[in-house]
Design a protein around this motif. Structure first.
Motif, PDB file in Angstrom:
ATOM      1  N   VAL A  26     -40.745  39.771   8.411  1.00  0.00           N
ATOM      2  CA  VAL A  26     -40.134  40.814   9.444  1.00  0.00           C
ATOM      3  C   VAL A  26     -39.108  41.523   8.412  1.00  0.00           C
ATOM      4  CG1 VAL A  26     -38.572  40.827  11.123  1.00  0.00           C
ATOM      5  CG2 VAL A  26     -40.293  39.349  11.407  1.00  0.00           C
ATOM      6  N   PHE A  27     -38.342  41.053   7.531  1.00  0.00           N
ATOM      7  CA  PHE A  27     -37.469  41.685   6.788  1.00  0.00           C
ATOM      8  C   PHE A  27     -38.254  42.525   5.710  1.00  0.00           C
ATOM      9  CE2 PHE A  27     -33.297  39.077   6.187  1.00  0.00           C
ATOM     10  CZ  PHE A  27     -33.165  38.905   7.779  1.00  0.00           C
ATOM     11  N   SER A  28     -39.423  42.374   5.237  1.00  0.00           N
ATOM     12  CA  SER A  28     -40.158  43.117   4.308  1.00  0.00           C
ATOM     13  C   SER A  28     -41.070  44.079   5.073  1.00  0.00           C
ATOM     14  CB  SER A  28     -40.949  42.273   3.435  1.00  0.00           C
ATOM     15  OG  SER A  28     -41.961  41.645   3.948  1.00  0.00           O
ATOM     16  N   ALA A  29     -41.110  44.243   6.507  1.00  0.00           N
ATOM     17  CA  ALA A  29     -41.876  45.061   7.130  1.00  0.00           C
ATOM     18  C   ALA A  29     -41.401  46.645   7.038  1.00  0.00           C
ATOM     19  CB  ALA A  29     -42.222  44.643   8.795  1.00  0.00           C
ATOM     20  N   ASN A  30     -42.125  47.570   7.449  1.00  0.00           N
ATOM     21  CA  ASN A  30     -41.453  49.059   7.447  1.00  0.00           C
ATOM     22  C   ASN A  30     -41.834  49.355   8.862  1.00  0.00           C
ATOM     23  OD1 ASN A  30     -40.856  51.389   7.060  1.00  0.00           O
ATOM     24  ND2 ASN A  30     -42.780  51.989   5.876  1.00  0.00           N
ATOM     25  N   PRO A  31     -40.820  49.830   9.735  1.00  0.00           N
ATOM     26  CA  PRO A  31     -39.364  49.753   9.166  1.00  0.00           C
ATOM     27  C   PRO A  31     -38.709  48.549   9.337  1.00  0.00           C
ATOM     28  CG  PRO A  31     -39.648  50.483  11.627  1.00  0.00           C
ATOM     29  CD  PRO A  31     -41.104  50.223  10.985  1.00  0.00           C
ATOM     30  N   LYS A  32     -37.781  48.497   8.266  1.00  0.00           N
ATOM     31  CA  LYS A  32     -37.136  47.127   8.364  1.00  0.00           C
ATOM     32  C   LYS A  32     -35.992  46.924   9.592  1.00  0.00           C
ATOM     33  CE  LYS A  32     -33.612  47.990   4.970  1.00  0.00           C
ATOM     34  NZ  LYS A  32     -33.177  47.957   3.553  1.00  0.00           N
ATOM     35  N   PRO A  33     -35.627  45.840   9.710  1.00  0.00           N
ATOM     36  CA  PRO A  33     -34.791  45.645  11.136  1.00  0.00           C
ATOM     37  C   PRO A  33     -33.468  46.304  10.576  1.00  0.00           C
ATOM     38  CG  PRO A  33     -35.763  43.394  10.450  1.00  0.00           C
ATOM     39  CD  PRO A  33     -36.039  44.529   9.423  1.00  0.00           C
ATOM     40  N   LYS A  56     -31.182  26.270   4.644  1.00  0.00           N
ATOM     41  CA  LYS A  56     -31.839  27.451   5.215  1.00  0.00           C
ATOM     42  C   LYS A  56     -30.705  28.547   5.285  1.00  0.00           C
ATOM     43  CE  LYS A  56     -35.961  26.832   7.572  1.00  0.00           C
ATOM     44  NZ  LYS A  56     -36.919  26.437   9.013  1.00  0.00           N
ATOM     45  N   ARG A  57     -29.460  28.224   5.600  1.00  0.00           N
ATOM     46  CA  ARG A  57     -28.402  29.238   5.599  1.00  0.00           C
ATOM     47  C   ARG A  57     -28.461  30.126   4.273  1.00  0.00           C
ATOM     48  NH1 ARG A  57     -23.829  26.954   9.478  1.00  0.00           N
ATOM     49  NH2 ARG A  57     -25.350  25.818  10.871  1.00  0.00           N
ATOM     50  N   LYS A  58     -28.543  29.208   3.243  1.00  0.00           N
ATOM     51  CA  LYS A  58     -28.422  29.899   1.936  1.00  0.00           C
ATOM     52  C   LYS A  58     -29.699  30.908   1.618  1.00  0.00           C
ATOM     53  CE  LYS A  58     -27.618  28.593  -2.929  1.00  0.00           C
ATOM     54  NZ  LYS A  58     -29.192  28.617  -3.579  1.00  0.00           N
ATOM     55  N   ALA A  59     -30.857  30.149   2.005  1.00  0.00           N
ATOM     56  CA  ALA A  59     -32.199  31.048   1.918  1.00  0.00           C
ATOM     57  C   ALA A  59     -32.313  32.225   2.854  1.00  0.00           C
ATOM     58  CB  ALA A  59     -33.482  30.166   2.299  1.00  0.00           C
ATOM     59  N   VAL A  60     -31.538  32.154   3.933  1.00  0.00           N
ATOM     60  CA  VAL A  60     -31.502  33.273   4.895  1.00  0.00           C
ATOM     61  C   VAL A  60     -30.486  34.329   4.432  1.00  0.00           C
ATOM     62  CG1 VAL A  60     -30.559  34.230   7.234  1.00  0.00           C
ATOM     63  CG2 VAL A  60     -32.103  32.163   7.083  1.00  0.00           C
ATOM     64  N   TYR A  61     -29.319  33.794   3.747  1.00  0.00           N
ATOM     65  CA  TYR A  61     -28.611  34.825   3.310  1.00  0.00           C
ATOM     66  C   TYR A  61     -29.328  35.530   2.000  1.00  0.00           C
ATOM     67  CZ  TYR A  61     -24.647  36.880   0.440  1.00  0.00           C
ATOM     68  OH  TYR A  61     -23.996  37.597  -0.328  1.00  0.00           O
ATOM     69  N   LYS A  67     -31.677  40.305  -0.551  1.00  0.00           N
ATOM     70  CA  LYS A  67     -32.912  40.789  -1.067  1.00  0.00           C
ATOM     71  C   LYS A  67     -33.606  41.782  -0.533  1.00  0.00           C
ATOM     72  CE  LYS A  67     -37.840  39.179  -2.607  1.00  0.00           C
ATOM     73  NZ  LYS A  67     -38.661  38.416  -2.396  1.00  0.00           N
ATOM     74  N   TYR A  68     -33.579  42.007   0.764  1.00  0.00           N
ATOM     75  CA  TYR A  68     -34.071  43.101   1.599  1.00  0.00           C
ATOM     76  C   TYR A  68     -33.054  43.994   2.068  1.00  0.00           C
ATOM     77  CZ  TYR A  68     -38.486  40.383   1.067  1.00  0.00           C
ATOM     78  OH  TYR A  68     -39.532  40.084   0.535  1.00  0.00           O
ATOM     79  N   GLY A  69     -31.932  43.893   2.054  1.00  0.00           N
ATOM     80  CA  GLY A  69     -31.015  44.674   2.389  1.00  0.00           C
ATOM     81  C   GLY A  69     -30.688  44.817   4.011  1.00  0.00           C
ATOM     82  N   MET A  81     -22.607  45.310   0.849  1.00  0.00           N
ATOM     83  CA  MET A  81     -23.639  46.033   1.033  1.00  0.00           C
ATOM     84  C   MET A  81     -23.253  47.401   1.245  1.00  0.00           C
ATOM     85  SD  MET A  81     -26.129  44.567   4.306  1.00  0.00           S
ATOM     86  CE  MET A  81     -27.132  45.890   3.934  1.00  0.00           C
ATOM     87  N   GLU A  82     -24.279  48.229   1.531  1.00  0.00           N
ATOM     88  CA  GLU A  82     -24.019  49.822   2.127  1.00  0.00           C
ATOM     89  C   GLU A  82     -24.636  49.733   3.323  1.00  0.00           C
ATOM     90  OE1 GLU A  82     -22.079  53.301   1.183  1.00  0.00           O
ATOM     91  OE2 GLU A  82     -22.594  51.708  -0.646  1.00  0.00           O
ATOM     92  N   PHE A  83     -23.822  49.802   4.355  1.00  0.00           N
ATOM     93  CA  PHE A  83     -24.435  49.584   5.820  1.00  0.00           C
ATOM     94  C   PHE A  83     -24.897  51.226   6.189  1.00  0.00           C
ATOM     95  CE2 PHE A  83     -21.805  45.836   5.995  1.00  0.00           C
ATOM     96  CZ  PHE A  83     -22.583  45.248   6.561  1.00  0.00           C
ATOM     97  N   GLN A  84     -25.671  51.337   6.640  1.00  0.00           N
ATOM     98  CA  GLN A  84     -26.533  52.558   7.330  1.00  0.00           C
ATOM     99  C   GLN A  84     -26.023  52.715   8.783  1.00  0.00           C
ATOM    100  OE1 GLN A  84     -30.587  53.236   7.312  1.00  0.00           O
ATOM    101  NE2 GLN A  84     -30.473  53.857   4.929  1.00  0.00           N
ATOM    102  N   ILE A  85     -25.039  53.590   9.112  1.00  0.00           N
ATOM    103  CA  ILE A  85     -24.358  53.858  10.283  1.00  0.00           C
ATOM    104  C   ILE A  85     -25.257  54.528  10.910  1.00  0.00           C
ATOM    105  CG2 ILE A  85     -22.276  54.831  11.561  1.00  0.00           C
ATOM    106  CD1 ILE A  85     -21.760  52.029   9.783  1.00  0.00           C
TER     107      ILE A  85
END
Lengths: 395, 395
Positions: free
Chosen positions: A158-165, A186-191, A196-198, B1-5
């Motif tokens: 989901v994070f790497s999809a276009n458009p990203k969330p 998992k918290r660490k991995a989610v962070y 990674k994906y902004g 991070m740079e937030f996109q408003i």
């Protein structure tokens, strides 16, 4: 006249839970449907005492307008409270006091989401959050839940999809409705995926203080060195919900936008609530009070689980380590909607599980039970009603 | 991070008044800038008494969650209060209690306005309203103000334009900032235009109870037989603003959307405030209390006007029949921004008039003075500062 409702609000429905609760004027109805804290957990005597003091000693300070960010002394007390175990408020963060944590979900969406943008959410999750996001025309993409939290493979997809969330919404502690807790790993991995994906994380933590078993897991926010995490926590469950008080911690740059959103919405939070909160945090032993609440919830949860195991062994559930909810799973062959309907006919309200799904039309064998509100006597009666309904439907 | 408003919030600035007020930690600064009610107008003793009673007799009722529309007994008391002179709440209307009247502006925009839609507004008007509307990407079209309210020819032009506005925002009583009151004839004409062109009216009436001279003029809402008018009123000015309590009256169909917007924003309004309000309305003589407030404001307004006439005859203004503000006009040749700056250097804060314009870059000779907050001694000092600045700039 015929009002033309905006695209974003057209077709929006009221929360099914609030609608159920509104119909609950029937005093005989037992509710496992709400999410109310136990009333005997409210620090009512302290609130009465502090309220009298404040209104006697500083009426104008309590009754006059205040600043949008929150009463300075209250903000400082909350900052200390938030950081007492883990560093939640970082140097580059700001903290705002808001009128309940739902408002954080509202303002974050207002500030980050254009209409049609994607918001990633745990699925199932708190339906009130879905409402807040959808009120801005956000498109929700659900990420499945596993025993120890969100499915990481799906999340990365989901994070790497276009458009990203525009952000990812999660409730790491005693999730609503599943009761599950996201593991430290998992918290660490989610962070890390967030970095990674902004994709910012909106970490909703209304129940974090309500741990009844197991070991505390630090908030994702405490890992946050990049400012990716927006942290939302509430005083509704550890003080009382009627005063509508919560706080949000996030990066200072984003906070500027949230403050403007609040100026344009309710200007500032009720001052009496903020001042009472500051008194409770600085003049009472909050950790002792929280331990008392935990004890109430621990007893109620264990009582409900024991009765379920005994009287409704067909219902599976994951034992929650805290929070307010059990997430029941009905055996195949028992129609969930029919089960909920028959419970209601016998005057027990539970919430159909599909209400918590991004797509409510998906098949669902789950339903949500609340253990914080009902008395022990009503927990017993309610479980007996479920047992009777199951027996009836099993025939 | 740079937030996109989000597009709607990008470039939004905080309210200039709130920013001025935040910098006012300097105790020597005299403020004519705010819009705070006079602190001696708060029914503080009654609030303390009712608060103690409520927290003693019904703590759970005050501290537990409540319904989105508002505490039923409080809503009923407010409905009676709203209808005590004119029929404001019609049979086909509903009434909701909200967390300050700014929230009404927020929710109405959320429910009626798509991004890029036009909202028609009195120009100048309350800048907080502009903020609420712009937070949803609304495009504001200003309609000029005349002595007796909005310019009808311009208003009809704006209503008949394509695209037509989603609603028209006005403050008929003692308008902020101009202090002007819309005449009864004009209210009727505005309502007729609303019906003719199908443009709802958002009638904001925070100051209606604060009449200090002249005869009451019934709200536009009282003329409304078609459901075109959304009426917003506040308890901030007649009880106190710190409790954040206001009410909205509108057609039942639209109210359904507003309730959902509130569910998705702050769930419900602070219960303590609602319960205190119900007590004040049912157990005290509110009209007598309001008459006391009027007397305070009458004296302060007259004092300020007398001093202005005496010491600053160059400043023109329309004598307001109520409210909290004087709208000063500087003579040509005195630069308004420079005047405001020099006043601030001498420790008097007033608000530059262009802040209230739809287009802040327009030339403007006006500035706003508040008479409700400062003491008489500070009113005198403040006017003397203005006189000194004018003398200095006249050279």
């Amino acid at each position: 006249m015929e009002f033309q409702i905006s695209n974003r609000m057209r077709g929006m429905k009221p929360s099914i839970i609030r609608e159920i609760l509104k119909q609950m004027s029937d005093p005989e109805l037992i509710s496992f449907a709400g999410g109310n804290p136990a009333a005997d957990s409210f620090p009512a005597a302290d609130i009465a005492r502090f309220s009298a003091e404040l209104l006697e000693n500083d009426p104008v300070g309590v009754l006059q307008y205040s600043v949008t960010e929150g009463v300075p002394a209250a903000r400082e007390a909350v900052r200390k409270f938030a950081n007492r175990h883990d560093e939640v408020v970082k140097d580059n963060d700001d903290l705002i006091l808001v009128s309940g944590s739902q408002q954080i979900l509202d303002f974050v969406t207002k500030c980050l989401c254009n209409e049609g943008d994607v918001v990633a959410v745990e699925n199932p999750a708190f339906l009130g959050a879905f409402l807040s996001f959808r009120c801005y025309g956000a498109k929700l993409v659900g990420v499945s839940m596993e025993e120890d939290g969100v499915d990481l493979t799906e999340l990365e997809k989901v994070f790497s999809a276009n458009p990203k969330p525009r952000f990812f919404y999660c409730i790491p502690n005693f999730q609503n409705p599943t009761g599950r807790t996201m593991s430290a790993e998992k918290r660490k991995a989610v962070y890390e995926l967030s970095v990674k994906y902004g994709v910012p994380i909106l970490e909703d933590d209304p129940y974090g203080e309500l741990r009844i078993s197991g070991q505390p897991v630090a908030p994702i926010k405490s890992l946050d060195i990049t400012g990716n995490v927006i942290y939302a926590a509430s005083f509704s469950k550890i003080m009382c919900p009627g005063m509508r008080l919560a706080y949000c911690v996030c990066d200072k740059a984003l906070m500027k936008s949230l403050v403007i959103a609040k100026q344009g919405s309710d200007v500032h939070t009720n001052v009496w609530s903020q001042r009472i909160c500051a008194q409770l945090l600085t003049r009472t032993d909050m950790d002792r009070h929280i331990e008392e609440i935990r004890q109430i919830y621990r007893e109620k949860a264990e009582y409900m689980m024991r009765l379920l195991d005994e009287k409704c062994p067909q219902i599976r559930y994951v034992r929650p380590e805290g929070g307010m909810f059990l997430w029941g799973t009905l055996p195949d062959g028992i129609d969930m909607q029919e089960f909920v309907k028959r419970c209601l006919e016998r005057k027990l309200a539970v919430v159909p599980g599909n209400a918590f799904l991004v797509d409510e039309t998906q098949p669902c064998q789950n339903f949500r039970m609340n253990f914080s509100t009902p008395t022990k006597a009503n927990i017993e009666k309610g479980v007996e009603i479920m047992a009777a309904v199951l027996a009836e439907m099993d025939r």
